[in-house]
Scaffold this motif. Structure first.
Motif, mmCIF file in Angstrom:
data_model
loop_
_atom_site.group_PDB
_atom_site.id
_atom_site.type_symbol
_atom_site.label_atom_id
_atom_site.label_comp_id
_atom_site.label_asym_id
_atom_site.label_seq_id
_atom_site.Cartn_x
_atom_site.Cartn_y
_atom_site.Cartn_z
ATOM 1 N N ARG A 98 0.854 -1.187 0.000
ATOM 2 C CA ARG A 98 0.000 0.000 0.000
ATOM 3 C C ARG A 98 0.887 1.232 0.000
ATOM 4 O O ARG A 98 1.614 1.476 0.974
ATOM 5 N N ILE A 99 0.816 2.001 -1.065
ATOM 6 C CA ILE A 99 1.673 3.178 -1.206
ATOM 7 C C ILE A 99 0.794 4.417 -1.186
ATOM 8 O O ILE A 99 -0.053 4.591 -2.076
ATOM 9 N N PRO A 100 0.931 5.278 -0.183
ATOM 10 C CA PRO A 100 0.120 6.496 -0.161
ATOM 11 C C PRO A 100 0.246 7.276 -1.464
ATOM 12 O O PRO A 100 1.350 7.415 -2.011
ATOM 13 N N PHE A 101 -0.877 7.757 -1.954
ATOM 14 C CA PHE A 101 -0.857 8.485 -3.221
ATOM 15 C C PHE A 101 0.025 9.726 -3.149
ATOM 16 O O PHE A 101 0.542 10.189 -4.168
ATOM 17 N N ALA A 102 0.230 10.241 -1.945
ATOM 18 C CA ALA A 102 1.109 11.396 -1.771
ATOM 19 C C ALA A 102 2.522 11.119 -2.271
ATOM 20 O O ALA A 102 3.233 12.034 -2.691
ATOM 21 N N HIS A 103 2.940 9.859 -2.227
ATOM 22 C CA HIS A 103 4.260 9.477 -2.735
ATOM 23 C C HIS A 103 4.398 9.827 -4.209
ATOM 24 O O HIS A 103 5.439 10.338 -4.657
ATOM 25 N N PHE A 104 3.341 9.570 -4.976
ATOM 26 C CA PHE A 104 3.381 9.848 -6.410
ATOM 27 C C PHE A 104 3.163 11.326 -6.694
ATOM 28 O O PHE A 104 3.759 11.880 -7.624
ATOM 29 N N LEU A 105 2.343 11.989 -5.881
ATOM 30 C CA LEU A 105 2.149 13.430 -6.032
ATOM 31 C C LEU A 105 3.439 14.195 -5.744
ATOM 32 O O LEU A 105 3.708 15.222 -6.372
ATOM 33 N N ALA A 106 4.231 13.695 -4.802
ATOM 34 C CA ALA A 106 5.497 14.368 -4.482
ATOM 35 C C ALA A 106 6.448 14.320 -5.665
ATOM 36 O O ALA A 106 7.216 15.265 -5.902
#
Length: 291
Positions: free
Chosen positions: A197-205
């Motif tokens: 489970r990878i927080p979507f914030a990781h990709f937004l960053a």
């Protein structure tokens, strides 16, 4: 040697001449990429307007799983502008299976307040091992639960095996990308999960504009492992030596079929305040296998 060198150069020049620049916010206009050592065994580029190809795709109908809110119907899946568009809508649908006092959630709802679509290749197309590439753009609105996944052709879930190349939903109210593999246990309908489970914030960053763009979800599935990627970033690795059901059957050594769906509600959250329609767009699906 000179002839081989010339042919190789000619191929590169030809590809450069005919390939077009890829706009990340639009479907890719180019033909499938050649992968060294692999052959393209099936693809759907969704280039024809209208309904998805009936030789490839079937539809799920009604209330199907997870006590989700949407009523699945064919009308919500169309091909337009070189992409498959699965549309979640806020609309009223009468449930023909409604029964007063029923304990079955599929029957005790008189009305569905949302509709969407779920399509799959069951009985049409199936594969054992290979590289799967799906270029898609997801809507991250509250309530949205898009997925790219496979199921094994034999045995009951979860003993048939499930591979989630992509799921997006909220985990403890946090928008999350999931990459999962599931198989059977000694309890009916209870799965053993290998989940990342990878927080979507990781990709937004990495890219604040990523929600506006298409991305490539990929699976590399061999006799040894299942590796799941997003835009070449490895998200999850599952070893097939660990995916054996209690009866000794390994569901990832059998063919699987593909599902594309947009669920609403459930793990996706409450969509009541979201702007509709919610759109899940798939540019292409490509399956490669070793030569």
């Amino acid at each position: 040697m000179q002839k081989l060198t010339f042919s190789f150069i000619f191929a590169l020049v030809s590809f450069a001449a005919f390939s077009q620049p890829i706009n990340p916010t639009l479907p890719d206009p180019n033909p499938p990429t050649e992968i060294p050592g692999m052959k393209l065994v099936w693809d759907d580029e969704f280039n024809s307007n209208g309904k998805p190809n009936p030789d490839f795709w079937k539809y799920e109908k009604g209330f199907v799983r997870n006590e989700e809110l949407q009523w699945y119907q064919e009308e919500n899946a169309t091909c337009s502008n070189s992409a498959l568009i699965i549309e979640g809508r806020r609309e009223e649908i009468q449930n023909p299976k409604f029964k007063v006092g029923s304990q079955d959630w599929r029957a005790n709802r008189e009305t569905a307040h949302y509709t969407s679509a779920s399509i799959n290749t069951r009985g049409q197309k199936q594969w054992l091992y290979g590289r799967f590439e799906i270029r898609a753009r997801i809507d991250t609105a509250m309530g949205s639960w898009p997925a790219i996944w496979t199921l094994g052709v034999a045995k009951q879930w979860p003993s048939n095996g499930e591979i989630d190349l992509m799921e997006f939903y909220r985990v403890n109210n946090v928008p999350t990308i999931l990459a999962n593999v599931a198989w059977g246990t000694d309890k009916q309908y209870v799965a053993k999960w290998d989940t990342e489970r990878i927080p979507f914030a990781h990709f937004l960053a990495k890219d604040p504009e990523c929600t506006k763009k298409f991305h490539i979800w990929r699976m590399d599935w061999t006799k040894e492992s299942i590796k799941l990627y997003l835009d070449d970033e490895l998200l999850n690795t599952t070893l097939l030596s660990e995916t054996i059901n209690p009866d000794g059957f390994n569901p990832f050594t059998q063919p699987h079929y593909l599902l594309l769906n947009l669920a609403l509600g459930g793990n996706g959250g409450n969509p009541d305040r979201s702007k509709f329609p919610i759109k899940y767009e798939v540019d292409y699906v490509r399956v490669y296998q070793e030569k």
